[in-house]
Design a protein around this motif. Sequence first.
Motif, mmCIF file in Angstrom:
data_model
loop_
_atom_site.group_PDB
_atom_site.id
_atom_site.type_symbol
_atom_site.label_atom_id
_atom_site.label_comp_id
_atom_site.label_asym_id
_atom_site.label_seq_id
_atom_site.Cartn_x
_atom_site.Cartn_y
_atom_site.Cartn_z
ATOM 1 N N ASP A 1 0.812 -1.218 0.000
ATOM 2 C CA ASP A 1 0.000 0.000 0.000
ATOM 3 C C ASP A 1 0.849 1.272 0.000
ATOM 4 O O ASP A 1 0.324 2.371 0.136
ATOM 5 C CB ASP A 1 -0.930 0.003 1.217
ATOM 6 N N CYS A 2 2.168 1.136 -0.173
ATOM 7 C CA CYS A 2 3.076 2.285 -0.155
ATOM 8 C C CYS A 2 3.865 2.384 -1.444
ATOM 9 O O CYS A 2 4.109 1.391 -2.111
ATOM 10 C CB CYS A 2 4.093 2.145 0.986
ATOM 11 N N ASP A 3 4.292 3.597 -1.732
ATOM 12 C CA ASP A 3 5.213 3.840 -2.835
ATOM 13 C C ASP A 3 6.631 3.679 -2.285
ATOM 14 O O ASP A 3 7.106 4.531 -1.535
ATOM 15 C CB ASP A 3 4.988 5.245 -3.392
ATOM 16 N N VAL A 4 7.289 2.576 -2.607
ATOM 17 C CA VAL A 4 8.635 2.274 -2.119
ATOM 18 C C VAL A 4 9.597 2.417 -3.291
ATOM 19 O O VAL A 4 9.396 1.792 -4.334
ATOM 20 C CB VAL A 4 8.718 0.850 -1.531
ATOM 21 N N ALA A 5 10.638 3.240 -3.102
ATOM 22 C CA ALA A 5 11.597 3.472 -4.183
ATOM 23 C C ALA A 5 12.887 4.041 -3.609
ATOM 24 O O ALA A 5 12.907 4.558 -2.494
ATOM 25 C CB ALA A 5 11.013 4.444 -5.207
ATOM 26 N N PRO A 6 13.975 3.976 -4.397
ATOM 27 C CA PRO A 6 15.194 4.675 -3.990
ATOM 28 C C PRO A 6 14.954 6.190 -4.029
ATOM 29 O O PRO A 6 14.137 6.670 -4.825
ATOM 30 C CB PRO A 6 16.229 4.277 -5.049
ATOM 31 N N VAL A 7 15.654 6.932 -3.206
ATOM 32 C CA VAL A 7 15.575 8.395 -3.244
ATOM 33 C C VAL A 7 16.037 8.852 -4.624
ATOM 34 O O VAL A 7 17.015 8.337 -5.169
ATOM 35 C CB VAL A 7 16.462 9.030 -2.147
ATOM 36 N N SER A 8 15.302 9.805 -5.198
ATOM 37 C CA SER A 8 15.691 10.340 -6.510
ATOM 38 C C SER A 8 15.556 11.855 -6.500
ATOM 39 O O SER A 8 15.041 12.446 -5.541
ATOM 40 C CB SER A 8 14.813 9.738 -7.606
ATOM 41 N N GLU A 9 15.978 12.470 -7.585
ATOM 42 C CA GLU A 9 15.872 13.928 -7.692
ATOM 43 C C GLU A 9 14.418 14.379 -7.670
ATOM 44 O O GLU A 9 14.125 15.517 -7.308
ATOM 45 C CB GLU A 9 16.581 14.436 -8.954
ATOM 46 N N ASN A 10 13.479 13.504 -8.012
ATOM 47 C CA ASN A 10 12.056 13.843 -7.972
ATOM 48 C C ASN A 10 11.531 14.010 -6.548
ATOM 49 O O ASN A 10 10.418 14.504 -6.368
ATOM 50 C CB ASN A 10 11.239 12.771 -8.691
ATOM 51 N N ASP A 11 12.313 13.574 -5.556
ATOM 52 C CA ASP A 11 11.888 13.670 -4.160
ATOM 53 C C ASP A 11 12.327 14.976 -3.510
ATOM 54 O O ASP A 11 12.180 15.148 -2.295
ATOM 55 C CB ASP A 11 12.448 12.494 -3.358
ATOM 56 N N PHE A 12 12.864 15.902 -4.317
ATOM 57 C CA PHE A 12 13.363 17.159 -3.761
ATOM 58 C C PHE A 12 12.794 18.343 -4.530
ATOM 59 O O PHE A 12 12.586 18.287 -5.739
ATOM 60 C CB PHE A 12 14.896 17.209 -3.828
ATOM 61 N N SER A 13 12.572 19.413 -3.784
ATOM 62 C CA SER A 13 12.265 20.721 -4.346
ATOM 63 C C SER A 13 13.336 21.646 -3.798
ATOM 64 O O SER A 13 13.303 22.001 -2.611
ATOM 65 C CB SER A 13 10.878 21.183 -3.904
ATOM 66 N N GLY A 14 14.313 21.939 -4.617
ATOM 67 C CA GLY A 14 15.490 22.653 -4.111
ATOM 68 C C GLY A 14 16.216 21.736 -3.141
ATOM 69 O O GLY A 14 16.547 20.603 -3.478
ATOM 70 N N ASP A 15 16.421 22.214 -1.929
ATOM 71 C CA ASP A 15 17.071 21.407 -0.894
ATOM 72 C C ASP A 15 16.068 20.691 0.002
ATOM 73 O O ASP A 15 16.457 19.976 0.923
ATOM 74 C CB ASP A 15 17.972 22.282 -0.018
ATOM 75 N N ASP A 16 14.772 20.895 -0.245
ATOM 76 C CA ASP A 16 13.736 20.332 0.618
ATOM 77 C C ASP A 16 13.276 18.964 0.127
ATOM 78 O O ASP A 16 13.030 18.764 -1.068
ATOM 79 C CB ASP A 16 12.514 21.261 0.665
ATOM 80 N N LEU A 17 13.141 18.044 1.068
ATOM 81 C CA LEU A 17 12.588 16.724 0.774
ATOM 82 C C LEU A 17 11.081 16.859 0.616
ATOM 83 O O LEU A 17 10.406 17.466 1.448
ATOM 84 C CB LEU A 17 12.919 15.762 1.919
ATOM 85 N N VAL A 18 10.539 16.313 -0.468
ATOM 86 C CA VAL A 18 9.109 16.367 -0.752
ATOM 87 C C VAL A 18 8.666 14.944 -1.088
ATOM 88 O O VAL A 18 9.151 14.354 -2.046
ATOM 89 C CB VAL A 18 8.799 17.305 -1.945
#
Length: 165
Positions: free
Chosen positions: A27-44
Amino acid sequence: MSEAQGTFHFDLVWSACMALLVAGLADCDVAPVSENDFSGDDLVLTPPSVRTFFGGASFNPMMDSQRLSYDAAGRFVAICADQDRTSPADQAIASLQLASRVCDLLTGARIALPTREASEPVLIVSMEPRPVKGLGTAYAIGFEVPGLALFPGPNAYPEAIYGGQ
């Protein structure tokens, strides 16, 4: 062996950990951290989600005379974010509950590798809150996957240094 690292490849360990989390958290989105997980320096992150990354490794030499065998431990992080719009505290609790599920899946697990080898039991080493832009609180779980690393040591023998003379 012709590879830079022997039986315990951290890329394979990471892939196997990801497979374990994907299977256990349907039921979760599980993935490696990628550039899509950031907005500038903020984790999104879009909850519910778990993001992982390889955080390094430690090596402790065993007692072989060539120093080609090591007790190794891959260090990984799983960032867990979920939501509950009732209040900031409820949102943090929802993320903590997801982090607890991840701990349940990982703690003590022996990671099976495609090489038909298995790790020592996974160790949970930390859990800390992390801010997530637009969401609130996520929890970062630090875990280690210990195992035996064997290196081929092509330059460890005198014949490699002196050209077989």
